[in-house]
Scaffold this motif. Sequence first.
Motif, PDB file in Angstrom:
ATOM      1  N   GLN A 186       4.796   6.100  -4.979  1.00 45.99           N
ATOM      2  CA  GLN A 186       4.783   6.206  -6.380  1.00 45.99           C
ATOM      3  C   GLN A 186       6.328   5.871  -6.874  1.00 45.99           C
ATOM      4  O   GLN A 186       7.052   6.693  -7.628  1.00 45.99           O
ATOM      5  CB  GLN A 186       4.437   7.630  -6.904  1.00 45.99           C
ATOM      6  CG  GLN A 186       3.094   7.853  -6.523  1.00 45.99           C
ATOM      7  CD  GLN A 186       2.647   9.429  -6.954  1.00 45.99           C
ATOM      8  OE1 GLN A 186       3.457  10.060  -7.460  1.00 45.99           O
ATOM      9  NE2 GLN A 186       1.192   9.355  -7.081  1.00 45.99           N
TER      10      GLN A 186
ATOM     11  N   PRO B  12       1.153   2.586 -14.228  1.00 46.67           N
ATOM     12  CA  PRO B  12      -0.040   1.862 -13.502  1.00 46.67           C
ATOM     13  C   PRO B  12      -0.002   0.199 -13.986  1.00 46.67           C
ATOM     14  O   PRO B  12      -0.311  -0.630 -13.131  1.00 46.67           O
ATOM     15  CB  PRO B  12      -1.418   2.307 -14.229  1.00 46.67           C
ATOM     16  CG  PRO B  12      -1.014   3.675 -14.693  1.00 46.67           C
ATOM     17  CD  PRO B  12       0.246   3.697 -15.144  1.00 46.67           C
TER      18      PRO B  12
ATOM     19  N   GLN C 108       2.628  -1.271 -11.920  1.00 48.32           N
ATOM     20  CA  GLN C 108       2.462  -1.251 -10.557  1.00 48.32           C
ATOM     21  C   GLN C 108       1.395  -2.590 -10.359  1.00 48.32           C
ATOM     22  O   GLN C 108       1.514  -3.281  -9.505  1.00 48.32           O
ATOM     23  CB  GLN C 108       1.730  -0.001 -10.119  1.00 48.32           C
ATOM     24  CG  GLN C 108       1.088   0.193  -8.654  1.00 48.32           C
ATOM     25  CD  GLN C 108       2.559   0.068  -7.698  1.00 48.32           C
ATOM     26  OE1 GLN C 108       3.410   0.905  -7.838  1.00 48.32           O
ATOM     27  NE2 GLN C 108       2.510  -0.926  -7.004  1.00 48.32           N
ATOM     28  N   GLU C 109       0.520  -2.723 -11.131  1.00 49.37           N
ATOM     29  CA  GLU C 109      -0.398  -3.882 -11.126  1.00 49.37           C
ATOM     30  C   GLU C 109       0.554  -5.076 -11.257  1.00 49.37           C
ATOM     31  O   GLU C 109       0.240  -5.973 -10.571  1.00 49.37           O
ATOM     32  CB  GLU C 109      -1.221  -3.697 -12.228  1.00 49.37           C
ATOM     33  CG  GLU C 109      -2.479  -2.714 -12.063  1.00 49.37           C
ATOM     34  CD  GLU C 109      -3.427  -2.655 -13.603  1.00 49.37           C
ATOM     35  OE1 GLU C 109      -3.467  -3.734 -14.283  1.00 49.37           O
ATOM     36  OE2 GLU C 109      -4.301  -1.753 -13.393  1.00 49.37           O
TER      37      GLU C 109
ATOM     38  N   ASP D 286       2.101  -5.673  -8.023  1.00 50.82           N
ATOM     39  CA  ASP D 286       0.942  -6.189  -6.959  1.00 50.82           C
ATOM     40  C   ASP D 286       0.613  -7.619  -6.973  1.00 50.82           C
ATOM     41  O   ASP D 286       0.586  -8.420  -6.295  1.00 50.82           O
ATOM     42  CB  ASP D 286      -0.286  -5.292  -6.887  1.00 50.82           C
ATOM     43  CG  ASP D 286      -0.053  -3.922  -6.636  1.00 50.82           C
ATOM     44  OD1 ASP D 286       0.898  -3.439  -6.017  1.00 50.82           O
ATOM     45  OD2 ASP D 286      -1.071  -2.957  -6.771  1.00 50.82           O
TER      46      ASP D 286
ATOM     47  N   GLU E 255       0.950  -1.220  -0.004  1.00 50.18           N
ATOM     48  CA  GLU E 255      -0.032   0.080   0.100  1.00 50.18           C
ATOM     49  C   GLU E 255       0.808   1.241   0.008  1.00 50.18           C
ATOM     50  O   GLU E 255       0.547   2.270  -0.792  1.00 50.18           O
ATOM     51  CB  GLU E 255      -0.878  -0.048   1.323  1.00 50.18           C
ATOM     52  CG  GLU E 255      -2.035  -0.911   1.098  1.00 50.18           C
ATOM     53  CD  GLU E 255      -2.814  -1.143   2.376  1.00 50.18           C
ATOM     54  OE1 GLU E 255      -4.047  -1.376   2.351  1.00 50.18           O
ATOM     55  OE2 GLU E 255      -2.363  -0.685   3.559  1.00 50.18           O
TER      56      GLU E 255
ATOM     57  N   ARG F  33       2.639   2.299  -3.177  1.00 47.04           N
ATOM     58  CA  ARG F  33       1.863   3.047  -4.306  1.00 47.04           C
ATOM     59  C   ARG F  33       1.877   4.564  -3.868  1.00 47.04           C
ATOM     60  O   ARG F  33       1.850   5.598  -4.544  1.00 47.04           O
ATOM     61  CB  ARG F  33       0.293   2.575  -4.222  1.00 47.04           C
ATOM     62  CG  ARG F  33       0.029   1.103  -4.571  1.00 47.04           C
ATOM     63  CD  ARG F  33      -1.450   0.686  -4.425  1.00 47.04           C
ATOM     64  NE  ARG F  33      -1.223  -0.833  -4.567  1.00 47.04           N
ATOM     65  CZ  ARG F  33      -2.392  -1.341  -3.818  1.00 47.04           C
ATOM     66  NH1 ARG F  33      -3.391  -0.659  -3.182  1.00 47.04           N
ATOM     67  NH2 ARG F  33      -2.409  -2.859  -4.052  1.00 47.04           N
TER      68      ARG F  33
END
Length: 411
Positions: A179, A184, A187-188, A191, A173, A176
């Motif tokens: 940054q 994105p 980042q996905e 994750d 968390e 993110r």
Amino acid sequence: MINLSASRRRSLARGRMALLVPSGIALLLGLDAGLLLLGLPAPLSTRRLPEVHGMVMTIGFVGSLIALERAVAQGRKLAYTAPLGMSLGALLALSPAPLWVGQAVMLVGAFAMVLGYLPLWRRSYDPAVAIQFSGAFLAVGATGLWLGGVAIPQLVPWLTGFLVLTIAGERVELARIGQLTADPTRQERHDGQALALAMALVVVIAAASLWPDVGLPVFGGLLVLVSAVFAFRDIARRTVRSTGLPRFSAACLLAGYAWLAVAGVLWFRPALSGLRYDAVLHATFLGFVMSMILAHAPVILPAVLRRPLPYTPAFWGVAVLLHGSLLVRVVGDLAGSEPVRAVAGTLNVLALLALVATAVASSANATRVAGLAPAVPVGRPRRTPTPPTPVAEPNPTPAADPATPDQHQKA
């Protein structure tokens, strides 16, 4: 309305402080048990203290702190069942009551923490929540197996997974927010990889309970991989070059990841007793977990208790004492030196007590300074009224003191 809101906030803060009391007692009793396990004099000495030391420290102290922080974030009264059950269960396990009573209450607290993650998951289907949910599931597994009669050394992978995944989910968390990547899609992908590691850890922990000779070395390898991946992606790599609290927190985070890697390497040769077992336990729960608590304490505790806990350089002294004494202890364990282990273990206890004392002193000093400062109005600022224009009286009376001309006029 403003006064009522402030009163409500103070009432909530007092309630959270009350919930923190059994967690603090569990910490002190756990440290007492640690001294007994080292063969050293301790304030309290009972047969059950050393037997339940591991569960008291991991579930009763650290677990209840995690559950309290989550309950505050959720803001639901039912969520406070988790920290209360975990900490009270630990105290009951240390009491003259039958051991199963404390174990059952602790299991209820762990199960309540699992239930607390369900609304968060339904709201966003967030991989970070899924990782923390997996950690809470392992806490339920550990307490349930303990209630079923499984020995604590066999529960160590479950307890390790609980704390590692809980902390890992929170770091996902925060990554993110920091940054580290503005892409994105990337980042996905990060994750998803973190979630895959979490699921693999849960499966391996369950397998290690059935086939420890094979499962525990694999578990160690996964811990090394988790520490490397999360250390590489953590914003701590960047903030460690800053100053003040960001630098301190980053240094503690990176040190924690290093200790988790050490623990993983030690699992390559499994040991559920003896000095090697002592080394892997404390590399995990002192080196990794307590270092993470030290890194987050100046930020998390004020949010939970609504009391200031400003960073001071004294926290560096606590960190140096913690990691220095732990290094000596692990080296002494691996060298088979009981005297070195005893001295280093005593310093470990002093480091944790120093952490509590430093936090209390810092918070008390900040509260005192805030009490001396001028009050700051809460809510919408009021407009300063324009003073009325003075109107002279028809026959003003001369003032006795010419230095106070306001007496010649009436508002």
